[in-house]
Design an enzyme around this catalytic site. Structure first.
Site, PDB file in Angstrom:
ATOM      1  CE  LYS A 181     -14.679   3.936   6.962  1.00  0.00           C
ATOM      2  NZ  LYS A 181     -15.277   3.927   5.625  1.00  0.00           N
TER       3      LYS A 181
ATOM      4  CB  SER B 194      -9.497   1.994   3.545  1.00  0.00           C
ATOM      5  OG  SER B 194      -8.651   0.864   3.546  1.00  0.00           O
TER       6      SER B 194
ATOM      7  CB  CYS C 136      -0.939  -0.005   1.194  1.00  0.00           C
ATOM      8  SG  CYS C 136      -1.749  -1.592   1.432  1.00  0.00           S
TER       9      CYS C 136
ATOM     10  CG  HIS D  64      -6.183   2.143   0.717  1.00  0.00           C
ATOM     11  ND1 HIS D  64      -5.024   2.694   0.209  1.00  0.00           N
ATOM     12  CD2 HIS D  64      -5.783   1.113   1.520  1.00  0.00           C
ATOM     13  CE1 HIS D  64      -3.979   2.024   0.679  1.00  0.00           C
ATOM     14  NE2 HIS D  64      -4.412   1.070   1.468  1.00  0.00           N
TER      15      HIS D  64
END
Lengths: 400, 148
Positions: free
Chosen positions: A342, A221, A96, A346
């Site tokens: 969130k 998320s 990520c 994402h």
């Protein structure tokens, strides 16, 4: 502040590097566009914002994790579609944090003198597979044989373990976690590019389905599609291109063990502590000088740990900082006023670049009704890959 | 071409992949062999003494490949846990399940399912024991059980 090994920033050996162009697609379920078309949305915007001819771009780095979309070599289709040919190029992966890793690579290309103008593009398209498959592909991001094969860990499960430990140690409650989501949605409602643009209540968050106890749907998320892009230029070129260059003052990168069982503890992320220390050292600042930050809130507990790990408050005082409103606009250190992961969404490879786009907007004074007062002219992004497997902290500034 | 209600048109790809990996364990097969006999072992570096879990033939501290197998132990104390209710696609028939990290007296930590416990019964400090298991497919694995 003494310099710390493994830092990138203002160094006599390297050239200054500024962000001179930013682009950001709408985040969400983007079944209306292909991977390359989605990348194009932010690339064109960033190139136009920089006021350059696309042919001036010498290096294009794509941050993308992939496997939920059909392309095996995402950088090549994105480059072809956007007309990049004979550029230095690669796709980078740091889970990520892939977007921040791409920015770091573009930074190095310019700082080292390889390029005068380089781009970093963050791109992910996660909704081309069903949600449980996306959850599986993310769950395999730790140590496969010892965590996934027999025990089916998910991304939420990893962070849930940190939440349970934090709750046990500091008395953090499920309601405290829900407050992070309420804040995220409050700002998401003001961001036209966000996946969710609706306010929520604590009650709604608390009554949502449990994903991995104690984390619920509103602690997590979403699965998202999106892209973000930045154009970086050397100091000399940046000064010719714009009156509002946003300087990359420091980058700190760090990592931690693959296996959760090998972590020292579960109330914070060691990689966040280390990466932030390196970034502060490179930028010669302390956390108290940061005007605005985007922190990695893939789950609500992650934002509370980030406040503590980045030094915005002491360990164990993250909930108090949140409850006192200090991370809202008008507070001591506004965090994720674009909705965060969130509410903004994402798309994992895009997230790090999206954070840097948001902080650049804030420092330029272009964030509209979400504008934070930036008296020091300093902003920070904190981008975590996996469950603290990777961390990149980037310090941006209006002044060189 | 398919067009669902309000969704934009997409091509639902006709090409499918079934991914199933052969994971090499030749350097650590003793762990899995021993598990079949209900015993838990792991690696210890004969040069620097580092004991590792998960087991690994090459020492992460001194990079020596001179390792031996030692008893891992089975008594543990719960450090943290979760109750996985939304499970990955390949676990849809297995869930929901509790997963915990437990710490052994030697300081090593192990991540595994906790079988036979409710969420209310689990909290940091709870005593756990590692037990060997066989999956429905005949593969060895291990799980914690609460020590009542």
């Amino acid at each position: 502040m003494d310099s710390v090994k493994g830092t990138l920033g203002l160094s006599e050996k390297m050239r200054g590097v500024a962000i001179v162009g930013i682009g950001h697609s709408r985040f969400g379920r983007r079944t209306d566009v292909s991977l390359a078309e989605l990348g194009f949305e932010s690339i064109r915007e960033a190139v136009e914002d920089a006021g350059i001819d696309r042919k001036q771009v010498e290096n294009v780095t794509l941050g993308s994790v992939g496997s939920w979309y059909e392309e095996g070599g995402p950088a090549v289709v994105v480059n072809e579609y956007s007309g990049f040919k004979h550029v230095g190029s690669m796709r980078v992966e740091a889970a990520c944090a892939s977007g921040s890793a791409a920015v770091r690579n573009a930074y190095l290309s310019v700082a080292s003198g390889e390029s005068d103008i380089a781009m970093a593009v963050g791109l992910e398209k996660m909704s081309e597979v069903d949600t449980l498959t996306a959850i599986e592909l993310m769950g395999r991001g730790g140590s496969y044989l010892w965590e996934f094969e027999n025990f089916g860990m998910t991304f939420a499960s990893y962070y849930a373990m940190y939440a349970v430990a934090h709750m046990n140690r500091f008395g953090t409650t499920e309601e405290d976690l829900a407050r992070v989501a309420v804040k995220a949605h409050h700002y998401g409602a003001m961001n036209p590019l966000a996946q969710f643009q609706k306010e929520i209540t604590i009650e709604k968050a608390l009554s949502s389905q449990v994903v991995s106890w104690p984390l619920k749907v509103y602690d997590a998320s979403p699965v998202s599609d999106g892209s973000a892009a930045v154009v970086l230029a050397s100091e000399e070129t940046a000064r010719k291109l714009t009156d509002t260059p946003i300087w990359i003052r420091g980058i700190g990168a760090s990592s931690d063990t693959a296996n959760m069982s090998r972590r020292d503890g579960y109330v914070g992320l060691g990689a966040s502590v280390d990466a932030s220390r390196k970034a502060y050292s490179a930028a010669k600042i302390g956390p108290e000088m940061v005007d605005v930050a985007n922190c990695h809130d893939c789950f609500t507990i992650a934002e509370i740990m980030a406040y503590e790990d980045l030094g915005f408050c002491k360990k164990g005082e993250g909930v108090k900082l949140l409850k006192d409103g200090q991370t809202m606009i008008g507070g001591k250190i506004p965090v994720n006023v674009d909705g965060g992961l969130k509410a903004k969404g994402h798309p994992i490879g895009a997230t790090g670049v999206s954070m840097i786009v948001e902080i650049s907007k804030q420092l330029r004074g272009e964030a509209g009704k979400r504008q934070v007062p930036t008296k020091n002219g300093i902003g920070l992004t904190h981008n975590v890959g996996g469950t603290g497997h990777y961390c990149y902290v980037t310090v941006l500034s209006r002044s060189r | 071409m398919s067009q669902l209600d309000s969704e934009p048109p997409t091509i639902h790809s006709q090409r499918t992949l079934h991914l199933r990996y052969n994971i090499p364990i030749s350097k650590t097969h003793q762990f899995w062999d021993s598990l079949k006999d209900g015993k838990f072992i792991t690696t210890r570096c004969k040069d620097c003494g580092e004991v590792s879990f998960p087991p690994q033939a090459d020492c992460p501290v001194c990079m020596s490949s001179n390792s031996e197998w030692v008893d891992l132990g089975t008594e543990a104390e719960l450090v943290t846990f979760t109750y996985v209710q939304i499970t990955p696609t390949s676990f849809v028939d297995s869930g929901p399940y509790h997963v915990a990290v437990g710490v052994l007296p030697n300081g090593l930590k192990v991540l595994a399912w906790v079988e036979g416990a409710t969420t209310a019964e689990l909290k940091p400090g709870v005593k756990l024991r590692l037990e060997a298991r066989l999956s429905d497919g005949g593969s060895p694995y291990y799980a914690f059980v609460p020590v009542k």
